[in-house]
Design a protein around this motif. Structure first.
Motif, short mmCIF file in Angstrom:
data_model
loop_
_atom_site.label_atom_id
_atom_site.label_comp_id
_atom_site.label_asym_id
_atom_site.label_seq_id
_atom_site.Cartn_x
_atom_site.Cartn_y
_atom_site.Cartn_z
N GLY A 1 -1.30 3.45 -14.47
CA GLY A 1 -0.60 5.04 -14.72
C GLY A 1 0.88 5.05 -14.40
O GLY A 1 1.49 3.92 -13.69
N LEU A 2 1.77 5.92 -15.06
CA LEU A 2 3.43 5.59 -14.95
C LEU A 2 3.63 7.07 -14.79
O LEU A 2 3.22 8.07 -15.46
N LEU A 3 4.61 7.14 -13.72
CA LEU A 3 5.15 8.47 -13.31
C LEU A 3 6.96 8.10 -13.39
O LEU A 3 7.41 7.32 -12.34
N ASN A 4 7.24 8.80 -14.19
CA ASN A 4 9.00 8.74 -14.32
C ASN A 4 9.56 9.78 -13.61
O ASN A 4 9.05 11.04 -13.85
N ILE B 1 5.19 2.49 -11.93
CA ILE B 1 4.12 1.84 -12.30
C ILE B 1 2.91 1.53 -11.56
O ILE B 1 3.37 0.64 -10.47
N GLY B 2 2.01 1.93 -11.71
CA GLY B 2 0.91 1.57 -10.60
C GLY B 2 -0.22 0.93 -11.69
O GLY B 2 -0.77 1.40 -12.76
N ILE B 3 -0.49 -0.33 -11.33
CA ILE B 3 -1.75 -1.14 -12.11
C ILE B 3 -2.60 -1.69 -11.20
O ILE B 3 -2.49 -2.08 -10.05
N TYR C 1 2.20 -1.60 -7.02
CA TYR C 1 2.89 -0.34 -6.79
C TYR C 1 4.37 -0.56 -6.95
O TYR C 1 4.85 -1.07 -6.02
N CYS C 2 4.91 -0.28 -8.05
CA CYS C 2 6.32 -0.64 -8.46
C CYS C 2 7.21 0.49 -8.96
O CYS C 2 6.65 1.33 -9.69
N SER C 3 8.33 0.37 -8.45
CA SER C 3 9.26 1.48 -8.87
C SER C 3 10.53 0.66 -9.19
O SER C 3 11.00 0.08 -8.51
N ILE C 4 10.86 1.08 -10.36
CA ILE C 4 12.46 0.50 -11.06
C ILE C 4 13.42 1.49 -11.21
O ILE C 4 13.11 2.61 -11.81
N ARG D 1 -10.85 2.82 -20.52
CA ARG D 1 -10.54 3.16 -19.18
C ARG D 1 -9.06 3.01 -18.67
O ARG D 1 -8.50 2.25 -19.06
N LYS D 2 -8.81 3.92 -17.74
CA LYS D 2 -7.41 3.77 -17.32
C LYS D 2 -7.04 2.65 -16.29
O LYS D 2 -7.77 2.34 -15.21
N ILE D 3 -6.08 1.55 -16.73
CA ILE D 3 -6.00 0.39 -15.84
C ILE D 3 -4.70 0.57 -15.24
O ILE D 3 -4.33 0.07 -14.20
N ALA E 1 1.00 -1.24 -0.24
CA ALA E 1 -0.03 -0.03 -0.13
C ALA E 1 0.88 1.19 -0.09
O ALA E 1 2.12 1.14 0.31
N GLN E 2 0.39 2.38 -0.54
CA GLN E 2 1.15 3.43 -0.57
C GLN E 2 0.19 4.49 0.18
O GLN E 2 -0.98 4.84 0.09
N SER E 3 0.73 5.49 1.20
CA SER E 3 -0.02 6.32 1.94
C SER E 3 -0.02 7.85 1.03
O SER E 3 -0.89 8.49 1.31
N ALA E 4 1.15 7.81 0.27
CA ALA E 4 1.17 9.18 -0.47
C ALA E 4 1.48 8.64 -1.91
O ALA E 4 2.61 9.27 -2.39
N GLY E 5 0.92 7.91 -2.67
CA GLY E 5 1.09 7.65 -3.73
C GLY E 5 1.22 8.77 -4.99
O GLY E 5 0.11 9.62 -4.65
N ARG E 6 2.16 8.95 -5.64
CA ARG E 6 2.30 10.05 -6.40
C ARG E 6 1.60 9.83 -7.84
O ARG E 6 2.26 8.82 -8.42
N GLY E 7 0.91 10.73 -8.18
CA GLY E 7 0.51 10.53 -9.83
C GLY E 7 1.13 11.85 -10.51
O GLY E 7 1.84 12.62 -9.86
N ARG E 8 0.86 11.83 -11.78
CA ARG E 8 1.28 12.73 -12.63
C ARG E 8 0.61 14.17 -12.28
O ARG E 8 -0.43 14.19 -11.84
N LEU E 9 1.32 15.12 -12.65
CA LEU E 9 0.78 16.47 -12.63
C LEU E 9 0.51 16.93 -11.08
O LEU E 9 -0.50 17.59 -10.91
C1 BTN Z 1 -0.55 8.84 -13.11
O1 BTN Z 1 -0.97 9.81 -12.67
O2 BTN Z 1 -1.29 8.26 -14.08
C2 BTN Z 1 0.70 8.18 -12.80
C3 BTN Z 1 0.56 7.23 -11.43
C4 BTN Z 1 1.66 6.52 -11.08
C5 BTN Z 1 1.37 5.75 -9.86
C6 BTN Z 1 2.98 4.75 -9.29
S1 BTN Z 1 2.46 3.90 -8.26
C7 BTN Z 1 4.14 3.30 -8.01
C8 BTN Z 1 4.71 4.57 -8.11
N1 BTN Z 1 4.59 5.19 -6.92
C9 BTN Z 1 4.13 6.35 -6.80
O3 BTN Z 1 4.25 7.23 -5.64
N2 BTN Z 1 3.75 6.59 -7.98
C10 BTN Z 1 4.02 5.78 -9.10
#
Ligand code: BTN
Length: 326
Positions: free
Chosen positions: A190-193, A209-211, A136-139, A186-188, A115-123
């Protein structure tokens, strides 16, 4: 390897068999009481383990947990996944991957969280990250390329994720420029580099990568900008995350090797094969303003070519693209 990892590996290697307490003691070099304690702890985690007085222990069922010992077992990758961190709940896997990069973590390090308590999305948006249901995966990568080419690797995570989902359960996963993954519009995923670089050199690039795997409709927040879905919603059944994450890691590894050897061109071709907004009317949110136009394809550097109504052509380098009339 911890005693817990060793005992899990032993059970996995001898699937369906009873293993005597004595054998586990000698394999792990621990006492009988310690074996019993390990078995109890595994049961608390959700493992179903049968104990028979004369035969020993037998693993019946495993929970959908992400454990590094299971992920690394016979993974056979060149670079990605040599080091794997599996956390329960953290703020963000991207954040931890960046911190690890600052401490000298090796290229290919993977960070996963339940789980992520502050998962980051784009923008600057938040990424909904409930426990136990999603990936919830980061490489961490450290490509020796000029920082201006780093956006090309956005396409790498997009292709890796879409191809993984297609191979994993046959969903018709598509890419949306620059990097959302959609099924049926529909969004399945999201990716945040996130890049850390100087003018001439990349220090680290974290592919986040969040799936949405087993999330149900009622778990999605109501104010989503884009309609969302999950593998479970699309296929009508829930999925184990372990084989999915292994496939994803292998895919990122092979695409990255191909990128380093042959450059952006093969990746661009793969991405275009997964892109379905070509020739479609879209609105692009550029932050301060938004424009509409018809998608003309991908430029060699990854920019999106947009034909505007006045006949001019705009090169989009960053923005949020949504089809009009969906
Ligand atoms: C988006 O806004 O579409 C990007 C979402 C990215 C989410 C993933 S979940 C794993 C990784 N850790 C984060 O905090 N964000 C990315």
């Amino acid at each position: 390897m911890t005693s817990r990892d060793q005992i899990i590996r032993l059970f996995r290697n001898r699937a369906g068999e009873y293993i005597s307490g004595q054998e586990i003691c000698s394999a792990l070099q621990i006492s009988r009481a310690a074996v019993w304690k390990q078995v109890e702890q595994l049961r608390d985690l959700g493992f179903e383990i049968e104990a028979r007085r004369s035969q020993g222990y037998r693993l019946l069922e495993s929970p959908d947990l992400l454990l590094s010992t299971d992920i690394t077992s016979d993974l056979d990758t060149i670079l990605v996944g040599q080091q794997i961190y599996c956390e329960n709940e953290i703020k963000s896997t991207n954040q931890l991957a960046q911190q690890l990069a600052g401490k000298g973590a090796v290229e290919g390090t993977v960070v996963l969280a339940d789980a992520q308590s502050a998962g980051r999305g784009r923008l600057g948006r938040k990424w909904e990250s409930p426990a136990g249901v999603n990936l919830y995966c980061s490489i961490l990568l450290k490509p020796q390329i000029p920082p201006r080419q780093a956006p090309q690797l956005t396409f790498l995570s997009a292709v890796a994720t879409a191809e993984t989902l297609r191979e994993f359960c046959g969903v018709d996963a598509r890419v949306k420029w620059p990097n959302d993954i959609l099924v049926g519009g529909r969004k399945i995923a999201g990716l945040l580099n996130e890049l850390s670089a100087e003018t001439e050199q990349i220090h680290s690039l974290v592919l986040g990568i969040g799936i949405n795997v087993n999330m149900t409709s009622d778990q999605f927040p109501e104010d989503l900008r884009y309609p969302a879905t999950s593998l479970r919603i699309e296929t009508g059944e829930s999925h184990f995350r372990l084989p999915l994450v292994r496939l994803l890691i292998k895919k990122v590894d092979s695409l990255y090797a191909e990128f380093l050897a042959e450059g952006f061109a093969p990746l661009r071709r793969r991405w275009e094969a997964l892109f379905d907004l070509l020739d479609r009317q879209v609105e692009v949110d550029l932050g301060q303003r938004s424009i509409t136009g018809v998608v003309g394809g991908l430029e060699p550097d990854g920019a999106l070519k947009l034909f505007l109504a006045d006949g001019s052509v705009e090169r989009i380098i960053a923005g949020d693209v949504r089809p009009i009339g969906m």
